[in-house]
Scaffold this active site. Structure first.
Site, mmCIF file in Angstrom:
data_model
loop_
_atom_site.group_PDB
_atom_site.id
_atom_site.type_symbol
_atom_site.label_atom_id
_atom_site.label_comp_id
_atom_site.label_asym_id
_atom_site.label_seq_id
_atom_site.Cartn_x
_atom_site.Cartn_y
_atom_site.Cartn_z
ATOM 1 N N GLU A 246 1.050 -1.157 -0.334
ATOM 2 C CA GLU A 246 -0.018 0.262 0.447
ATOM 3 C C GLU A 246 1.143 1.765 0.022
ATOM 4 O O GLU A 246 0.326 2.090 -0.843
ATOM 5 C CB GLU A 246 -0.894 -0.102 1.723
ATOM 6 N N ASP A 379 -4.502 -10.036 -8.813
ATOM 7 C CA ASP A 379 -4.744 -8.754 -9.509
ATOM 8 C C ASP A 379 -4.259 -8.495 -10.264
ATOM 9 O O ASP A 379 -3.581 -8.443 -11.394
ATOM 10 C CB ASP A 379 -6.265 -8.568 -9.240
ATOM 11 N N GLU A 488 -18.922 -5.635 -3.376
ATOM 12 C CA GLU A 488 -17.723 -6.285 -2.638
ATOM 13 C C GLU A 488 -17.874 -7.123 -4.414
ATOM 14 O O GLU A 488 -16.607 -7.629 -4.513
ATOM 15 C CB GLU A 488 -17.109 -6.310 -2.392
ATOM 16 N N GLU A 513 -12.644 -0.081 -10.834
ATOM 17 C CA GLU A 513 -11.443 -1.444 -11.240
ATOM 18 C C GLU A 513 -12.791 -1.397 -12.404
ATOM 19 O O GLU A 513 -12.080 -1.540 -13.565
ATOM 20 C CB GLU A 513 -11.598 -2.626 -11.107
#
Length: 617
Positions: A246, A379, A488, A513
């Site tokens: 992150e 991902d 989600e 996304e």
């Protein structure tokens, strides 16, 4: 069996005992000890320079008093001998106490302590070596950014919609500034700051994450405010544990992007400084980095829930773009070496059915449990393989091969079509498919389309169509909710399609996304439905997520009344609003042939092959 530590304690104890013997039995021992053993130690500073602080021990303060002497004053031999005797006795007792405490431990505890001490010494040496490699940053010939001229779209309707998205950015930014300035994120309902444990004690996530969005929207005053805060307040010297992934995608990515857009040196300096701070995460037997890192001690670990202490594919696989640019801007190859080693480890491993499991043990260098996902946990690893090839000016052929091999395995084993004709990407658990697709997985439509041009065996049209099918499925996940915003996760089983069936999957946290895929599909096809779908998302955000204090996520997108989660995520400003703005801009604003977006939508320029050759010479 005696441990190394216990042997050292015994030797030290024996030395102290010999000193006692010397005092009582050797002739003129006071002169010997006081003149040779103690007065010849210049390394110890006078007490005035080493005042005991608030955490100092009583014996440290006493030691300071013993050694304090006015400059030039004659020493009293009797007092000196008494002081030295007291000191020796105290050290002897302390050594005996420590030895006694050690003997009370179990053998495995003693062994563990020794191993921890060894590990800490090794980490200290590694960190010292890393620091020594960075004497200062080299001069860089800053290249003015390409495609940042922000012309108004010729179509008045499109221009009006783009202006609305900029207005949304102003609302989000101004409320963050009003209620949470300098903190990581905003709680728009409570009108106060919000801080995630992902960032430890580092502050200002929204400021850094929003930098490039402010720049490309022409919000110059706000950009300068953000820059000023970073110069004065952005501090990485914190004693706290952070998420390497992150902090890399948001802070390192945000700072790099701001530098490449503006040329302001503070952003390059801060990005490299933070990159150096993250290097100890790679100090593992395999070189696969830890997920969590204490920024002060340099000690790392993995998430406790992650398959036997494994690192996560999407986390250690989403460092490549930023670290290659850190080497480019610092002149130091260490960053590139760290991420290229990750590839080396991965290429040695056997892939089950050609797929990459989500877990890899950093100590053994072997896979954890065989769970495969193109959504959460997996991902952006695939995204970064494709973008590493594109960012290298299509010279990184290893990344290209890894990407297309992985996509082929994904298409064979994970991509399915529902009875209603919706294409989706399932998850693979030890050979069994779970017919669930996450919101995070919806980025893949844009990824397939972006990589289509380099596809092997004339598969360009196939991958463009696959991207369009994923975009349609993800649009349906939005369209089938009351709020017209996607959950989600959504499922394709039990007679349902593209619908969340579990309560803990019905929330929406301002994720980007789906809109990201719309942006790539618009740029690559100019099919007007993508602008239509993007505007539907704008209207839904304004109707259901906008509040007086900013924008909030929702707990249930199927429920008729808003139930807010009270968090304005930093990625809403970095990604969601940026992608929306670009959909309603001309293609010459940040053209895809010159820029790569990291997984947080931060802009990194393509490293041109001809420029790299000049640098090498």
């Amino acid at each position: 069996r005696l441990t190394e530590k216990f042997v050292l304690l015994l030797v030290f104890s024996a030395f102290i005992t010999l000193c006692f013997g010397a005092i009582f039995f050797l002739p003129d021992s006071s002169k010997l000890l006081s003149g040779v053993l103690f007065h010849s130690s210049p390394a110890l500073p006078p007490a005035a320079d080493r005042k005991p602080g608030p955490g100092a021990r009583a014996e440290d303060a006493e030691e300071g008093r013993i050694w304090h002497r006015e400059e030039g004053a004659p020493a009293d031999p009797v007092l000196t001998l008494q002081d030295n005797l007291a000191r020796i006795r105290e050290n002897h007792e302390r050594a005996l106490r420590e030895a006694k405490e050690t003997l009370q431990k179990l053998p495995e505890e003693i062994q563990r302590d020794i191993l921890l001490d060894k590990e800490k010494v090794a980490q200290d040496q590694d960190q010292q070596r890393d620091r020594e490699q960075f004497g200062g940053l080299p001069n860089v010939d800053f290249q003015p950014p390409i495609g940042v001229e922000n012309r108004e779209p010729a179509d008045a309707t499109v221009s009006e919609k783009r202006a609305k998205i900029k207005e949304m950015m102003k609302h989000a930014w101004n409320n963050y500034k009003r209620y949470a300035w300098g903190l990581n994120e905003l709680k728009p309902i409570s009108k106060e700051g919000h801080s995630s444990s992902l960032f430890g004690n580092i502050k200002g996530a929204t400021i850094v994450d929003a930098l490039d969005t402010l720049f490309i929207m022409g919000m110059k005053d706000e950009f300068q405010e953000a820059k000023s805060w970073i110069e004065k307040n952005l501090d990485f010297n914190v004693n706290a544990e952070i998420s390497v992934f992150e902090v890399n995608i948001r802070f390192v990515g945000g700072l790099l992007s701001a530098y490449y857009l503006s040329g302001e040196e503070i952003f390059r300096k801060k990005a490299v400084e933070l990159g150096v701070k993250l290097l100890p995460a790679f100090h593992t037997p395999s070189g696969i980095p830890w997920a969590l890192l204490n920024m002060k001690s340099g000690i790392g670990r993995n998430w406790p829930w992650a398959s036997g202490g494994s690192s996560i594919l999407a986390e250690f696989g989403t460092l490549h773009l930023e670290f290659m640019h850190l080497s480019h801007l610092s002149g130091n190859p260490i960053f590139a070496e760290k991420v290229m080693n990750i590839r080396k480890v991965l290429n040695k491993l056997e892939k089950p059915e050609g797929l990459y499991p989500n877990y890899l043990n950093p100590s053994s260098g072997q896979w954890g449990q065989h769970h495969v996902s193109v959504g959460g946990l997996g991902d952006s690893f695939y995204e970064y393989l494709l973008k590493a090839w594109l960012m290298s000016d299509k010279t990184d052929l290893e990344a290209k091969k890894m990407y297309f091999d992985a996509v082929q395995a994904i298409e064979t084993h994970l991509i399915r079509k529902s009875s209603g004709g919706l294409t989706y990407i399932a998850e693979w658990k030890g050979g069994l498919l779970e017919h669930k697709m996450g919101h995070l997985t919806c980025f893949a439509g844009g990824m397939f389309a972006l990589g289509a041009d380099g596809a092997p065996e004339a598969l360009t049209q196939h991958y463009l169509e696959l991207g369009a099918e994923i975009a349609r499925t993800c649009h349906e996940s939005y369209n089938r909710t009351f709020m017209k915003l996607g959950p989600e996760a959504f499922r394709f089983d039990g007679g349902v399609e593209a619908i969340a069936t579990r309560q803990n999957e019905k929330y929406y946290i301002l994720r980007p996304e789906v809109i990201e895929t719309y942006m790539y599909m618009w740029r690559l096809t100019h099919d007007p439905k993508y602008r239509k779908w993007a505007w539907e998302a704008v209207e839904a955000l304004e109707s259901h997520c906008k509040v007086n204090g900013g924008y909030s996520g929702l707990r249930d997108v199927y429920f008729i009344h808003e139930n807010y989660d009270d968090v304005q995520q930093s990625f809403f400003l970095a990604e969601t609003l940026k992608y929306l703005y670009l959909i309603f801009s001309d293609d010459d604003l940040l053209p895809l042939e010159h820029w790569i977006f990291n997984t947080e939508a931060h802009l990194l320029p393509i490293l041109r092959a001809d420029k790299k050759k000049v640098e090498e010479k």
